[in-house]
Design a protein around this motif. Structure first.
Motif, short mmCIF file in Angstrom:
data_model
loop_
_atom_site.label_atom_id
_atom_site.label_comp_id
_atom_site.label_asym_id
_atom_site.label_seq_id
_atom_site.Cartn_x
_atom_site.Cartn_y
_atom_site.Cartn_z
N TYR A 174 0.83 -1.20 0.00
CA TYR A 174 0.00 0.00 0.00
C TYR A 174 0.87 1.25 0.00
O TYR A 174 2.07 1.21 0.27
N GLY A 175 0.24 2.38 -0.32
CA GLY A 175 0.95 3.64 -0.39
C GLY A 175 0.79 4.27 -1.76
O GLY A 175 -0.03 3.82 -2.58
N GLN A 176 1.55 5.31 -2.03
CA GLN A 176 1.44 6.02 -3.31
C GLN A 176 1.65 5.04 -4.46
O GLN A 176 2.61 4.28 -4.49
N GLY A 177 0.73 5.07 -5.41
CA GLY A 177 0.78 4.15 -6.54
C GLY A 177 -0.27 3.06 -6.45
O GLY A 177 -0.64 2.47 -7.47
N SER A 178 -0.74 2.74 -5.25
CA SER A 178 -1.80 1.74 -5.09
C SER A 178 -3.13 2.46 -4.88
O SER A 178 -3.60 2.61 -3.74
N ASN A 179 -3.72 2.92 -5.97
CA ASN A 179 -4.98 3.66 -5.89
C ASN A 179 -6.14 2.93 -6.55
O ASN A 179 -7.25 3.44 -6.56
N THR A 180 -5.88 1.77 -7.13
CA THR A 180 -6.94 0.92 -7.67
C THR A 180 -6.62 -0.51 -7.30
O THR A 180 -5.52 -0.84 -6.86
N GLY A 181 -7.62 -1.38 -7.47
CA GLY A 181 -7.43 -2.79 -7.21
C GLY A 181 -8.01 -3.23 -5.88
O GLY A 181 -8.84 -2.54 -5.28
N PHE A 182 -7.57 -4.39 -5.43
CA PHE A 182 -8.06 -4.96 -4.18
C PHE A 182 -7.48 -4.23 -2.98
O PHE A 182 -6.40 -3.64 -3.04
N GLY A 183 -8.20 -4.34 -1.86
CA GLY A 183 -7.71 -3.70 -0.65
C GLY A 183 -8.21 -4.38 0.60
O GLY A 183 -8.73 -5.50 0.57
N THR A 184 -8.08 -3.68 1.70
CA THR A 184 -8.44 -4.18 3.02
C THR A 184 -9.12 -3.07 3.82
O THR A 184 -8.76 -1.90 3.68
#
Length: 475
Positions: A271-281
């Motif tokens: 997670y962090g900058q660059g992870s703005n789409t896709g699966f998450g928690t």
């Protein structure tokens, strides 16, 4: 990558005249959207460009519908332009239902000395103030259990619940203590600290009382922008008749708050900058009651966006028992050339969302452009299944007025993006914006505010004229 012009056997003439005279496929696609606009969008012809006109207060007061230019086939009427309608009317809820509303319940995005929540009688446009004392009241929604919730769009904003809004008049809200007094029906107004405090704007409220909401915040010096949150009530709403007491609201029982953090790789650490789409928690915000969620977002390193604003529920997904909602991240037009975006979120089925057992997912739906920039508000159009986006751009700095856009749902192609958008309205006031738009149950009446317009008071219009059409996918 080998350019098309370098490919063997491809002549220059073959690249620009195969699309009915259009020079590229994108232009041809836009032509098809216009050509099929009656079927796809319910309008006879979309608008080719934004207005650059800015009419005078005299003209707007004489005929408030002159504030807008609409796609051919659509019609506007003034619901009210009363002098006591607050100038910054924002989001609107239909009351008592979406089928046969008699009133609009609306937030006013001004300070504590101005009306915060007003009601507008549809029969004659009568305006009455429900609540004063809020700071930047922005979202307004009718709950499944028959109350109204409104929120303040400030860092320490409150979520407020109102029962019997037609019998609640001139009540004074103290946003520091969270109490209401004076007027008629002060006991009908309570704060809901269990959801935490933030700059409320986008809210997606589901039948059980599960609520998704964003913090209207921008990034600053490397700190992420606004995060998205989820509230799960301790005592969910199970349906039935409207509640008779605020004590029976799911918000009264307390609950848990979670923040969205995208990135599942390597044990949810990607997670962090660059992870703005896709699966998450969903990350629990411990001790969220009355807490500043913006502070928690930074501590928990939740995924941030550039000013998350309005949210609308995908009603077709709701009918199928699934959670999908789309939110607008407005961006910044004149300073950054960040034209904003629309992100759609899923969170499994309604039961999974309540149990918090689904894997949340966020995917891009509409990317902003110089023409479709700084989208702020969103409304799902029942029946047709399209999405309506309202711009809040930089007006004079951008050299054009804000527009109203209709976007198709994603079809059965390979991507997750809208299949295309057209401009269906434009303002004729460079300092105004469309906001708060909401449809009735059948999707043929659209109520929208022309916020901070040239008249100095509020204007709410009703737009009609859409051609009837069923959803394109009847699965």
């Amino acid at each position: 990558m080998v350019g098309l012009s370098l490919l063997p056997g491809v002549a220059a003439a073959d690249r620009d005249d195969d699309f009915r005279g259009f020079k590229d496929f994108g232009s041809f696609r836009d032509h098809l959207l216009k050509e099929q606009s009656r079927k796809l969008f319910g309008v006879d012809e979309p608008l080719a460009a934004s207005s650059k006109e800015s009419i005078t207060a005299t003209v707007a007061n004489a005929d408030p519908t002159r504030l807008v230019t609409l796609a051919r086939g659509l019609l506007a009427r003034s619901v009210t332009a009363a002098p006591n309608l607050a100038p910054n009317i924002d989001m609107i809820a239909l009351w008592p239902d979406d089928r046969n509303p008699t009133h609009l319940i609306a937030c006013n995005e001004q300070g504590v000395n101005n009306p915060g929540v007003q009601r507008i009688r549809l029969a004659d446009g009568l305006v009455e103030t429900i609540l004063t004392g809020t700071s930047s009241c922005d979202p307004a929604h009718r709950t499944p259990w028959g109350t109204i919730i409104v929120g303040e769009e400030v860092t320490d904003g409150n979520l407020i619940e109102i029962i019997n809004p037609l019998q609640t008049t001139n009540v004074l809200f103290n946003r520091v203590t969270g109490t209401a007094s004076g007027g008629t029906g002060a006991a009908n107004v309570v704060t809901r600290p269990a959801v935490g405090r933030l700059a409320f704007e986008g809210i997606a409220l589901y039948p059980s009382g599960v609520m998704y909401y964003g913090d209207e915040n921008r990034p600053l010096n490397g700190t992420a922008g606004g995060a998205y949150f989820k509230f799960i009530p301790t005592k969910p709403w199970t349906g039935g008749s409207p509640i008779l007491s605020l004590a029976d609201s799911p918000f009264a029982s307390g609950g848990k708050v979670f923040g969205l953090r995208l990135g599942k790789r390597a044990g949810n650490t990607d997670y962090g900058q660059g992870s703005n789409t896709g699966f998450g928690t969903w990350i629990e915000v411990v001790n969220a009651n009355n807490a500043l969620l913006r502070t928690a977002a930074a501590t928990l390193r939740l995924t941030g966006y550039y000013r998350p604003e309005d949210i609308a529920i995908d009603l077709k997904a709701l009918v199928k028992g699934n959670v999908r909602f789309c939110g607008v991240n407005t961006g910044n037009e004149s300073d950054n050339r960040n034209w904003g975006e629309v992100i759609c979120f899923t969170d499994g089925t309604l039961d999974q969302a309540l149990a918090n057992t689904a894997i949340p997912e966020a995917q891009l739906f509409v990317a902003g452009t110089p023409e479709q920039a700084m989208m702020d508000n969103v409304a799902y159009q029942p029946g047709r299944g399209n999405w309506i986006f309202m711009e809040d751009g930089d007006g004079p700095d951008a050299g054009r007025n804000n527009d109203l856009w209709s976007c198709l749902e994603d079809g059965r192609d390979d991507d997750r993006l809208s299949d295309g958008c057209v401009r269906i309205g434009t303002l004729n006031d460079l300092n105004a914006e469309w906001t708060g738009g909401v449809f009735n149950e059948s999707g043929d009446r659209f109520f929208v505010s022309i916020q901070h317009n040239v008249t100095g008071h509020g204007v709410i219009l009703e737009i009609t004229g859409w051609q009837r059409h069923h959803d394109r996918d009847d699965d």
